[in-house]
Scaffold this motif. Sequence first.
Motif, mmCIF file in Angstrom:
data_model
loop_
_atom_site.group_PDB
_atom_site.id
_atom_site.type_symbol
_atom_site.label_atom_id
_atom_site.label_comp_id
_atom_site.label_asym_id
_atom_site.label_seq_id
_atom_site.Cartn_x
_atom_site.Cartn_y
_atom_site.Cartn_z
ATOM 1 N N PRO A 169 0.781 -1.215 0.148
ATOM 2 C CA PRO A 169 -0.162 0.022 -0.012
ATOM 3 C C PRO A 169 0.895 1.575 0.184
ATOM 4 C CG PRO A 169 0.079 -1.093 2.090
ATOM 5 C CD PRO A 169 0.487 -1.867 1.278
ATOM 6 N N ASP A 170 2.083 1.179 0.455
ATOM 7 C CA ASP A 170 2.735 2.379 0.454
ATOM 8 C C ASP A 170 3.466 2.476 -0.855
ATOM 9 O OD1 ASP A 170 2.449 2.771 3.053
ATOM 10 O OD2 ASP A 170 4.064 1.696 3.923
ATOM 11 N N LEU A 171 3.222 1.419 -1.947
ATOM 12 C CA LEU A 171 3.903 1.818 -3.094
ATOM 13 C C LEU A 171 2.966 1.638 -4.417
ATOM 14 C CD1 LEU A 171 7.081 -0.568 -2.299
ATOM 15 C CD2 LEU A 171 6.907 1.837 -2.274
ATOM 16 N N GLN A 172 1.701 2.398 -4.203
ATOM 17 C CA GLN A 172 0.822 2.207 -5.200
ATOM 18 C C GLN A 172 1.076 3.011 -6.280
ATOM 19 O OE1 GLN A 172 -2.180 0.433 -4.832
ATOM 20 N NE2 GLN A 172 -2.120 -0.308 -3.010
ATOM 21 N N SER A 173 0.230 2.903 -7.261
ATOM 22 C CA SER A 173 0.315 3.701 -8.415
ATOM 23 C C SER A 173 1.637 4.110 -9.235
ATOM 24 C CB SER A 173 -0.172 5.397 -8.025
ATOM 25 O OG SER A 173 -1.565 5.223 -7.629
ATOM 26 N N ARG A 174 2.236 2.797 -9.125
ATOM 27 C CA ARG A 174 3.643 2.696 -9.802
ATOM 28 C C ARG A 174 3.602 1.622 -10.799
ATOM 29 N NH1 ARG A 174 8.151 4.123 -5.184
ATOM 30 N NH2 ARG A 174 6.923 5.313 -4.021
ATOM 31 N N GLY A 175 2.344 1.264 -11.338
ATOM 32 C CA GLY A 175 2.448 0.109 -12.541
ATOM 33 C C GLY A 175 2.700 -1.324 -11.926
ATOM 34 N N VAL A 176 2.859 -1.510 -10.762
ATOM 35 C CA VAL A 176 3.167 -2.701 -10.243
ATOM 36 C C VAL A 176 2.133 -3.854 -10.588
ATOM 37 C CG1 VAL A 176 3.419 -4.158 -8.147
ATOM 38 C CG2 VAL A 176 4.489 -1.783 -8.282
ATOM 39 N N ALA A 177 0.678 -3.424 -10.299
ATOM 40 C CA ALA A 177 -0.208 -4.451 -10.763
ATOM 41 C C ALA A 177 -0.384 -4.853 -12.406
ATOM 42 C CB ALA A 177 -1.624 -3.904 -10.194
ATOM 43 N N SER A 178 -0.230 -3.320 -12.860
ATOM 44 C CA SER A 178 -0.490 -3.659 -14.360
ATOM 45 C C SER A 178 0.807 -4.650 -14.900
ATOM 46 C CB SER A 178 -0.377 -2.185 -15.196
ATOM 47 O OG SER A 178 -1.271 -1.481 -14.859
ATOM 48 N N ALA A 179 1.794 -4.525 -14.211
ATOM 49 C CA ALA A 179 3.066 -5.238 -14.656
ATOM 50 C C ALA A 179 2.875 -6.836 -14.401
ATOM 51 C CB ALA A 179 4.430 -4.745 -14.034
ATOM 52 N N MET A 180 2.226 -7.138 -13.186
ATOM 53 C CA MET A 180 1.858 -8.375 -12.983
ATOM 54 C C MET A 180 0.734 -9.074 -13.988
ATOM 55 S SD MET A 180 1.984 -8.845 -8.916
ATOM 56 C CE MET A 180 0.841 -7.701 -8.407
ATOM 57 N N VAL A 181 -0.054 -8.096 -14.105
ATOM 58 C CA VAL A 181 -0.934 -8.754 -15.099
ATOM 59 C C VAL A 181 -0.517 -9.044 -16.393
ATOM 60 C CG1 VAL A 181 -3.288 -8.234 -16.339
ATOM 61 C CG2 VAL A 181 -3.096 -7.562 -13.864
ATOM 62 N N GLY A 182 0.327 -8.151 -17.024
ATOM 63 C CA GLY A 182 0.875 -8.677 -18.175
ATOM 64 C C GLY A 182 1.569 -9.748 -18.248
ATOM 65 N N VAL A 183 2.532 -10.045 -17.287
ATOM 66 C CA VAL A 183 3.683 -11.094 -16.961
ATOM 67 C C VAL A 183 2.604 -12.316 -16.703
ATOM 68 C CG1 VAL A 183 5.290 -12.297 -15.843
ATOM 69 C CG2 VAL A 183 5.379 -9.737 -16.530
ATOM 70 N N ALA A 184 1.667 -12.135 -15.954
ATOM 71 C CA ALA A 184 0.520 -13.309 -15.747
ATOM 72 C C ALA A 184 -0.146 -13.700 -17.030
ATOM 73 C CB ALA A 184 -0.479 -13.123 -14.707
#
Length: 326
Positions: A87-102
């Motif tokens: 939660p301290d590292l939100q809005s940095r494209g982390v979730a989007s990067a994971m979805v792409g690799v998934a």
Amino acid sequence: MTTALDVIDAGPEHAEAIVDIIHRSFGARPTLDPPTTALDETVESVAEALGAAGGLLVERRGEPMGALIFDESRPGALGLRRVAVDPDLQSRGVASAMVGVAEDTAEERGKDGIWLRVREELPDTVQFWTRRRYHPLGRVEPFLELGKTLWVAREVPTPEAMRDLAAKVAELVRHGDLLVLTGDLGSGKTTFTQGLGEAMRVRGPITSPTFVLARSHPSLVDGPDLVHVDAYRLGSAEEVDDLDLDASADKSVTVVEWGAGVAEQLSDSWMSVRIEVRGVRPIDPLGTAIDDGEMADADEAEPRVVTIKPNGPRWVGVPLRSTVLS
């Protein structure tokens, strides 16, 4: 200066870092009823899950930022569990990067699609997935289950191979389906439609409907009819509406050549078929470029790359990749 994210294939050895991210992420969410079980995860439970199906860990400069766990309990689909971002590292494209690799991982593992569960009480989370074209599969209280069918690209070297590919697509279509075909003149859109119609066993012959705009081919086997539309001379979605295709849509499979940008409004779900010619357009013996919408029957015809992308809830759970690539 932004440092690139590293998305790592996670195994049991990453369990401690991942359970910490899960606890931090889910612990920062609003109180839910019933409460989340994510906070019950332990290093041991996460290590066991990672050992069974693997997962992903996102790092930047060696600092863990996000994680998810894979689930292979369903044939043909890859599940995503405990999708979490610090939660301290939100809005940095982390979730989007994971979805792409998934999604790449699902493709590499020979899966047709992806599924996951989200809490409806978290509208931002639901919106994140729906923006990435994940569609509702149903409800398993207290969750909304979402899914996505992966697209597929295949090289097609000959007109016969194009018809064979279309015959595989015919195994998947049903009454009410819409296929939107895109490609240059002579790329093989009509050849694809011919293969589709032959496999559906509709009355022929199937030729380009350029001058009549639309042709209906009744089923010979009590299956769906085939409605073949050429939108090349249509300038807008309103002109497509004037063809009154809605009247036959429920009992037909509708194929619209040159339909991108104008035909999608006919349904909330459609299959996009893009045909690209590798190299120059085929030339006939008289030196004229073939531009009648059909592939050349000559051996020197350039290979095509056909990209098939499902859009909308109708196609979620359909075994597109395993059918087309078999």
